[in-house]
Design a protein around this motif. Structure first.
Motif, PDB file in Angstrom:
ATOM      1  N   THR A   3       0.819  -1.218   0.000  1.00 61.37           N
ATOM      2  CA  THR A   3       0.000   0.000   0.000  1.00 61.37           C
ATOM      3  C   THR A   3       0.843   1.254   0.000  1.00 61.37           C
ATOM      4  N   SER A   4       2.135   1.136  -0.155  1.00 60.26           N
ATOM      5  CA  SER A   4       3.012   2.296  -0.167  1.00 60.26           C
ATOM      6  C   SER A   4       2.840   3.055  -1.477  1.00 60.26           C
ATOM      7  N   VAL A   5       2.943   4.370  -1.396  1.00 61.67           N
ATOM      8  CA  VAL A   5       2.887   5.199  -2.592  1.00 61.67           C
ATOM      9  C   VAL A   5       4.090   4.890  -3.478  1.00 61.67           C
ATOM     10  N   GLN A  23      -2.153  -1.716  -9.117  1.00 58.37           N
ATOM     11  CA  GLN A  23      -1.608  -0.373  -9.361  1.00 58.37           C
ATOM     12  C   GLN A  23      -2.741   0.622  -9.610  1.00 58.37           C
ATOM     13  N   GLN A  24      -3.721   0.204 -10.381  1.00 54.47           N
ATOM     14  CA  GLN A  24      -4.855   1.068 -10.684  1.00 54.47           C
ATOM     15  C   GLN A  24      -5.651   1.384  -9.412  1.00 54.47           C
ATOM     16  N   GLU A  25      -5.872   0.380  -8.582  1.00 54.16           N
ATOM     17  CA  GLU A  25      -6.599   0.582  -7.324  1.00 54.16           C
ATOM     18  C   GLU A  25      -5.814   1.497  -6.390  1.00 54.16           C
ATOM     19  N   LEU A  26      -4.508   1.287  -6.304  1.00 57.51           N
ATOM     20  CA  LEU A  26      -3.653   2.143  -5.474  1.00 57.51           C
ATOM     21  C   LEU A  26      -3.715   3.581  -5.971  1.00 57.51           C
ATOM     22  N   ARG A  27      -3.640   3.781  -7.274  1.00 57.16           N
ATOM     23  CA  ARG A  27      -3.690   5.121  -7.856  1.00 57.16           C
ATOM     24  C   ARG A  27      -5.044   5.768  -7.566  1.00 57.16           C
ATOM     25  N   ARG A  28      -6.137   4.996  -7.638  1.00 60.35           N
ATOM     26  CA  ARG A  28      -7.470   5.523  -7.315  1.00 60.35           C
ATOM     27  C   ARG A  28      -7.531   6.009  -5.867  1.00 60.35           C
ATOM     28  N   LYS A  29      -6.980   5.215  -4.944  1.00 62.30           N
ATOM     29  CA  LYS A  29      -6.986   5.591  -3.528  1.00 62.30           C
ATOM     30  C   LYS A  29      -6.159   6.860  -3.291  1.00 62.30           C
ATOM     31  N   ILE A  30      -5.008   6.922  -3.919  1.00 63.04           N
ATOM     32  CA  ILE A  30      -4.146   8.105  -3.772  1.00 63.04           C
ATOM     33  C   ILE A  30      -4.860   9.338  -4.318  1.00 63.04           C
ATOM     34  N   ASN A  31      -5.456   9.204  -5.489  1.00 64.60           N
ATOM     35  CA  ASN A  31      -6.178  10.336  -6.090  1.00 64.60           C
ATOM     36  C   ASN A  31      -7.360  10.765  -5.232  1.00 64.60           C
ATOM     37  N   SER A  32      -8.052   9.793  -4.660  1.00 64.05           N
ATOM     38  CA  SER A  32      -9.200  10.098  -3.813  1.00 64.05           C
ATOM     39  C   SER A  32      -8.771  10.877  -2.573  1.00 64.05           C
ATOM     40  N   ARG A  33      -7.679  10.457  -1.933  1.00 61.21           N
ATOM     41  CA  ARG A  33      -7.169  11.174  -0.755  1.00 61.21           C
ATOM     42  C   ARG A  33      -6.750  12.595  -1.122  1.00 61.21           C
ATOM     43  N   GLU A  34      -6.110  12.748  -2.257  1.00 59.90           N
ATOM     44  CA  GLU A  34      -5.670  14.079  -2.690  1.00 59.90           C
ATOM     45  C   GLU A  34      -6.872  14.971  -3.008  1.00 59.90           C
ATOM     46  N   ARG A  35      -7.875  14.405  -3.661  1.00 62.73           N
ATOM     47  CA  ARG A  35      -9.089  15.160  -3.969  1.00 62.73           C
ATOM     48  C   ARG A  35      -9.763  15.634  -2.681  1.00 62.73           C
ATOM     49  N   LYS A  36      -9.851  14.745  -1.681  1.00 63.14           N
ATOM     50  CA  LYS A  36     -10.444  15.097  -0.389  1.00 63.14           C
ATOM     51  C   LYS A  36      -9.635  16.186   0.310  1.00 63.14           C
ATOM     52  N   ARG A  37      -8.316  16.062   0.258  1.00 60.52           N
ATOM     53  CA  ARG A  37      -7.439  17.071   0.869  1.00 60.52           C
ATOM     54  C   ARG A  37      -7.664  18.437   0.227  1.00 60.52           C
ATOM     55  N   MET A  38      -7.755  18.469  -1.098  1.00 59.59           N
ATOM     56  CA  MET A  38      -7.961  19.738  -1.807  1.00 59.59           C
ATOM     57  C   MET A  38      -9.362  20.300  -1.526  1.00 59.59           C
ATOM     58  N   GLN A  39     -10.363  19.444  -1.433  1.00 57.07           N
ATOM     59  CA  GLN A  39     -11.712  19.914  -1.099  1.00 57.07           C
ATOM     60  C   GLN A  39     -11.718  20.542   0.289  1.00 57.07           C
ATOM     61  N   ASP A  40     -11.053  19.900   1.253  1.00 57.64           N
ATOM     62  CA  ASP A  40     -10.975  20.446   2.612  1.00 57.64           C
ATOM     63  C   ASP A  40     -10.246  21.787   2.623  1.00 57.64           C
ATOM     64  N   LEU A  41      -9.168  21.879   1.862  1.00 50.43           N
ATOM     65  CA  LEU A  41      -8.417  23.136   1.777  1.00 50.43           C
ATOM     66  C   LEU A  41      -9.282  24.237   1.176  1.00 50.43           C
TER      67      LEU A  41
END
Length: 117
Positions: A3-5, A23-41
């Motif tokens: 699960t490491s980036v 790899q695709q699932e890992l990339r989806r999770k990473i993108n989802s976390r980043e999207r959430k972080r940007m929405q919160d910001l």
């Protein structure tokens, strides 16, 4: 599943390469976390803009135009610095008035004089 980036990180040693699906699932999770972080910001920036609206008039800027993120942060910083210097000046004046009147009203609360007074 690793699960490491960083797919070649020490936590993935011995696991081999990730399958394309992993790899695709890992990339989806990473993108989802980043999207959430940007929405919160963005939510936090909008809340700060709401507070700063009375102080946000920019000469030459069309009325109703939203402040940029950097402008919002600079304005908030400058406002905080102004409040700090105003508080210091009030503390100084309060000290002068107390001494000038020669009235011993007891110690001035630390809230008003600050820690260094």
């Amino acid at each position: 599943m690793c699960t490491s980036v960083f797919l070649k990180s020490p936590s993935c040693v011995g696991e081999g390469e990730l399958s394309p699906e992993e790899q695709q699932e890992l990339r989806r999770k990473i993108n989802s976390r980043e999207r959430k972080r940007m929405q919160d910001l963005n939510i936090a920036m909008d809340a700060l803009r709401e507070v700063m609206v009375p102080y946000s008039h920019q000469p030459g800027a069309p009325p109703g135009r939203r402040l940029s993120k950097i402008s919002t942060l600079v304005l908030a910083r400058n406002y905080i610095l102004l409040l700090g210097s105003s508080l210091q000046e009030m503390r100084r004046l309060l000290g002068e008035v107390s001494v000038g009147m020669g009235v011993n009203t007891g110690p001035v609360p630390r809230l008003l004089l600050g820690a260094g007074s």
